[in-house]
Write an enzyme that holds these catalytic residues in place. Structure first.
Site: not given
Ligand code: G1P
Ligand code: ZN
Length: 564
Positions: A27, A120-121, A287, A289, A291-292, A375, A377, A388
């Site tokens: 990323r 992702s987010h 989010d 993509d 998954d959240r 999780e 998150s 997820k």
């Molecule tokens: C974060 C979240 C983690 C999740 C990941 C991907 O990772 O804390 O639980 O699996 O995004 O969505 P981190 O930025 O903390 O490494």
């Molecule tokens: Zn995501």
């Protein structure tokens, strides 16, 4: 079907710095990916990491969350895959696929894996982030062994094989056939929603959910201009008969409308404000993509993700899927609150605590030892796929509400009444300078290392009328029960005698600087305290965490960027 012929060009290249995948793929800022060589090197490295024999003629799935630069990346992947012996690419129409739908498609097509284009987010657009993530044939994020192999290749890569003249229109569903130096290369563009919808219809009782929609429950979902929009409209409006106005921000946008597509109380503030009006009984956000998820009840009642997975696990029998398969085991990431542990204990289920990152659940699911996991998150899911799944979580909540005829808040109060309540909060300090953040972690690590921890254990910390005594402290280490691989340095844990926990780790998904995450978890069995605000209940522990870590002094940050 007629097929067009293309030739392979072998381009020489030199390695690009910093292509080590993080918690969830590679990323970076969009501008880092924009030079062709950067993206092409990484894609070539992914393909090179697939054993030659397995790569030849294999199927891969490709898709993403619609963010800026995705279309270009899709074409680069097509050109490189064609030239590296891949037999078939299954691509979401217009390149769109939510991460959960991708996971399912990989499994359904018996593909060798999939390439997901998402950050992702993280925000998108010309000034936002982009990401490339590889999932393996079980549909889950590549384990560290694979991502390390990809990274090693990125460090020595010298050639890229591609078909520069191959340009594919992915806007219409259908199959296209090409010939690349005598070999067949097929592109199948699929409706991104169709197969995923069928899966959801197998898991949930759509008739019961339809009845719920026509009843008194008014609900609203916010796709935050991510990829979930078309899925939400199809499932909620077309299949379950909900009104169109229940789907907010459901048109995917390359820049997510300029917002941060992260479903939490800070970035999904508009939904929270709407829910506080008291018109809707259920609200959810997703989010970029898909998954959240974030779950809200009437008047903005917030369900922590740690509680959400615990409630779903305790009510699994409200869903046909679990009636059929039973619940094999439960798991959470280490920083996630202990709410799920109590359900596992009460139900006599096997329980696992894994490091942060969904990839750690995959082996347990493949070995049929894990059914439901989460999780803190905003990640919730089950063994129906290996990612997820935001929409799945929402349908699970709706199923529980339909079966129990209770509101979100009533379900939570009932749950806490039975198991007690784990108060939980996470403080994020985003974009901290790397050096002081590393310093803070090193100092903490030195406190809890095997040589020094004895002096730390037994220490008492007092705030107001509360005193906490350190019972255990370490840098979390995990041995995968299935493949025995060991993951070290997964976060500093300080556990007190009453079971309360303070956890520190650095984010592995940020694209610049460092993000410090501070997690606080504390159990309460006194019913009169259940309705209290977590921030008030946890204040003494928050202060202690700040004192022990010297976070403010070292980073210069007085307040967090986001509080969950
Ligand atoms: C974060 C979240 C983690 C999740 C990941 C991907 O990772 O804390 O639980 O699996 O995004 O969505 P981190 O930025 O903390 O490494
Ligand atoms: Zn995501």
């Amino acid at each position: 079907m007629s097929s067009k012929t293309f030739s392979v060009k072998v381009e020489s290249t030199v390695p690009c710095e910093g292509q080590k995948p993080g918690t969830s793929g590679l990323r970076k800022h969009v501008t880092v990916f924009q030079p062709w060589r950067y993206t092409a090197n990484f894609v070539q490295s992914i393909l090179a990491a697939i054993d030659g024999g397995r790569r030849e003629g294999c199927t891969l799935v490709v898709g993403g969350d619609g963010r800026f630069y995705m279309q270009t990346a899709v074409q680069i992947i097509i050109q490189i895959a064609a030239a590296n012996g891949v037999g078939k690419l299954v691509i979401g129409q217009n390149g769109l696929l939510s991460t959960p739908a991708m996971s399912f498609l990989i499994r359904k097509c018996k593909a060798e894996g999939g390439i997901i284009l998402t950050a992702s987010h993280n925000p998108g657009g010309p000034d936002g982030d982009f990401g490339i993530k590889f999932n393996t044939s079980n549909g889950g994020p590549a384990p560290e062994g694979v991502t390390n192999a990809i990274y090693e290749i990125t460090k020595t890569i010298s050639t890229i094989r591609h078909c520069p003249d191959l340009k594919v229109d992915v806007s219409a569903v259908g199959t296209q056939q090409y010939e690349v130096e005598g070999r067949k290369f097929v592109i199948e563009v699929v409706d991104p929603v169709e197969d995923y919808l069928k899966l959801m219809q197998e898991i949930f009782d759509f008739d019961a959910l339809k009845k719920q929609q026509s009843g008194s429950l008014k609900f609203v979902v916010d796709a935050m201009h991510g990829v979930v929009g078309p899925y939400a409209k199809r499932i909620f409006c077309q299949e379950l008969g909900a009104q169109e106005d229940c789907c907010l921000n459901c048109v995917p946008k390359e820049d997510f409308g300029g917002h941060h597509p992260d479903p939490n109380l800070t970035y999904a503030a508009d939904l929270v404000t709407l829910m506080k009006k008291g018109i809707h009984g259920f609200g959810a956000a997703f989010d970029g993509d898909g998954d959240r998820n974030m779950i809200l009840g009437k008047n903005g009642f917030f369900v922590t993700p740690s509680d959400s997975i615990a409630v779903i696990a305790a009510n699994a029998k409200c869903m046909p899927y679990f009636k059929k398969t039973g619940v094999k085991g439960l798991a959470r990431s280490m920083p996630t609150s202990g709410a799920l542990d109590r359900v596992a204990e009460a139900e006599g289920l096997e329980f696992f605590e894994v490091p942060t990152g969904w990839k750690f659940f995959g082996n347990l699911m493949d070995a049929s030892r894990l059914s439901l996991c989460g999780e803190e998150s905003f990640g919730t899911g089950s063994d129906h796929i290996r990612e997820k799944d935001g929409l799945w979580a929402v349908l699970a909540w709706m199923s529980i509400m339909a079966a129990r005829q209770m509101s979100v808040e009533e379900i939570l109060m009932d749950h806490w009444g039975k198991y007690g309540r784990n108060f939980f909060t996470r403080y994020d300090y985003e974009n901290v300078e790397s050096e002081p953040a590393q310093q803070m972690m090193t100092d903490l690590r030195n406190k809890v290392s095997t040589e020094t921890v004895a002096a730390f254990i037994g220490k008492e910390f007092t705030e107001g009328d509360k005193t906490y005594k350190v019972a255990k402290a370490d840098d979390f280490e995990y041995t995968d029960p299935i493949d025995k691989s060991v993951s070290k340095k997964q976060g500093i844990r300080i556990i007190f005698e009453d079971g309360s926990r303070i956890i520190f780790r650095l984010s592995g998904t940020g694209s610049s600087g460092a993000t410090v995450r501070m997690y606080i978890d504390s159990y309460e069995s006194d019913k009169t305290k259940f309705p209290l605000d977590a921030q008030i209940v946890l204040q003494p522990l928050i202060n202690i965490a700040l004192r022990i870590s010297q976070l403010r002094e070292l980073t210069g940050r007085q307040e967090p960027t986001v509080i969950t």
